[in-house]
Enzyme design. Structure first.
Site, PDB file in Angstrom:
ATOM      1  N   SER A 123      -2.880  -5.407  10.564  1.00 23.59           N
ATOM      2  CA  SER A 123      -3.776  -6.406  11.134  1.00 23.59           C
ATOM      3  C   SER A 123      -3.535  -6.465  12.636  1.00 23.59           C
ATOM      4  CB  SER A 123      -3.490  -7.782  10.509  1.00 23.59           C
ATOM      5  OG  SER A 123      -4.153  -8.808  11.209  1.00 23.59           O
ATOM      6  N   TYR A 161       2.261 -15.133   8.763  1.00 24.91           N
ATOM      7  CA  TYR A 161       1.375 -13.997   8.482  1.00 24.91           C
ATOM      8  C   TYR A 161       1.628 -12.871   9.465  1.00 24.91           C
ATOM      9  CZ  TYR A 161      -2.784 -11.139   7.983  1.00 24.91           C
ATOM     10  OH  TYR A 161      -3.634 -10.080   7.805  1.00 24.91           O
TER      11      TYR A 161
END
Length: 247
Positions: free
Chosen positions: A142, A155
């Protein structure tokens, strides 16, 4: 030249979002898909769609956080198709919260899926790839693995982890064992993830961020590009960002 034809591809998190889009795109290039996720009905729909379009796919319900479950997935792939050429390590959770909210349950859920899930899948497929001296492990990362956004500390930490293990795999497996390792780092993708955030403040932040999301199909195109390369070429890391970026 099509380098994906007849390749055996195991995809985790395949029932929706990037995983489902990638499964369809890879099957359209002749890859044989082993789709894994926790939901049987969604997997059945995906397999039916791929077969109706002329592709080849099977599915197995799998919880990536369970090492035995993931090993059973790898065994199923080998029993069905004879080998595993590619792992698309894709199953993941993005749950936003602020540190003051102490959202321990969300933190632990991301650790189980985004870290342990990736390691379980790598552990399961590596013996097959090492035996043949070839293979490709594509870890879905990501932009959060490159920079940290508001409310995304844990995250981002899981995605920095993905960066670290993939770089290590490149240096060890890629150089010494013939097994490629890559990452794709998408920006915000519209996969319904914002609705899974349990923390109220985090959910609001997630919905605002999701407003600039790009489609899973755009990321699937990048997956095809990264995997459809000659044996002597590795696409190390692709960053796929929305046109409007607020990170």
């Amino acid at each position: 030249m099509n380098h994906l034809d007849s390749k055996i591809v195991v995809i985790t998190g395949a029932s929706s979002g990037i995983g489902a889009a990638a499964a369809r795109a890879l099957a359209a290039r002749g890859a044989r898909i082993v789709a894994a996720a926790r939901g049987q009905e969604a997997l059945d729909r995906l397999v039916a769609d791929i077969r109706q379009a002329g592709g080849t796919a099977v599915a197995k319900v799998t919880d990536v956080a369970d090492a035995q479950d993931v090993q059973a997935l790898a065994d199923f792939a080998v029993d069905t198709y004879g080998t595993i050429d590619i792992l698309l390590n894709n199953a993941g959770l993005m749950l936003f919260s602020y540190w003051k909210d102490r959202a321990l349950d969300d933190w632990n859920r991301m650790i189980e899926v985004n870290i342990r899930g990736y390691l379980n899948a790598i552990h399961a497929v590596l013996p097959v790839m090492l035996q043949h001296g070839s293979g490709h492990i594509l870890n879905m990362d990501s932009v959060a693995g490159h920079q940290i956004g508001d409310g995304a500390g844990v995250y981002s930490a899981t995605k920095f982890f993905v960066q670290a293990i993939t770089e290590s795999m490149r240096k060890e497996l890629g150089v010494r064992e013939g097994v490629k390792a890559s990452t794709i780092s998408p920006g915000v993708i519209d996969t319904g993830w914002a609705d899974k955030v349990t923390d109220p403040v985090g959910r609001q932040a997630a919905k605002e961020l999701n407003a600039i999301a790009i489609t899973p199909e755009s990321v699937a195109d990048a997956v095809v590009y990264a995997l459809d390369q000659p044996a002597d070429v590795t696409v190390n890391d692709l960053i796929i960002s929305p046109t409007r970026q607020n990170w």
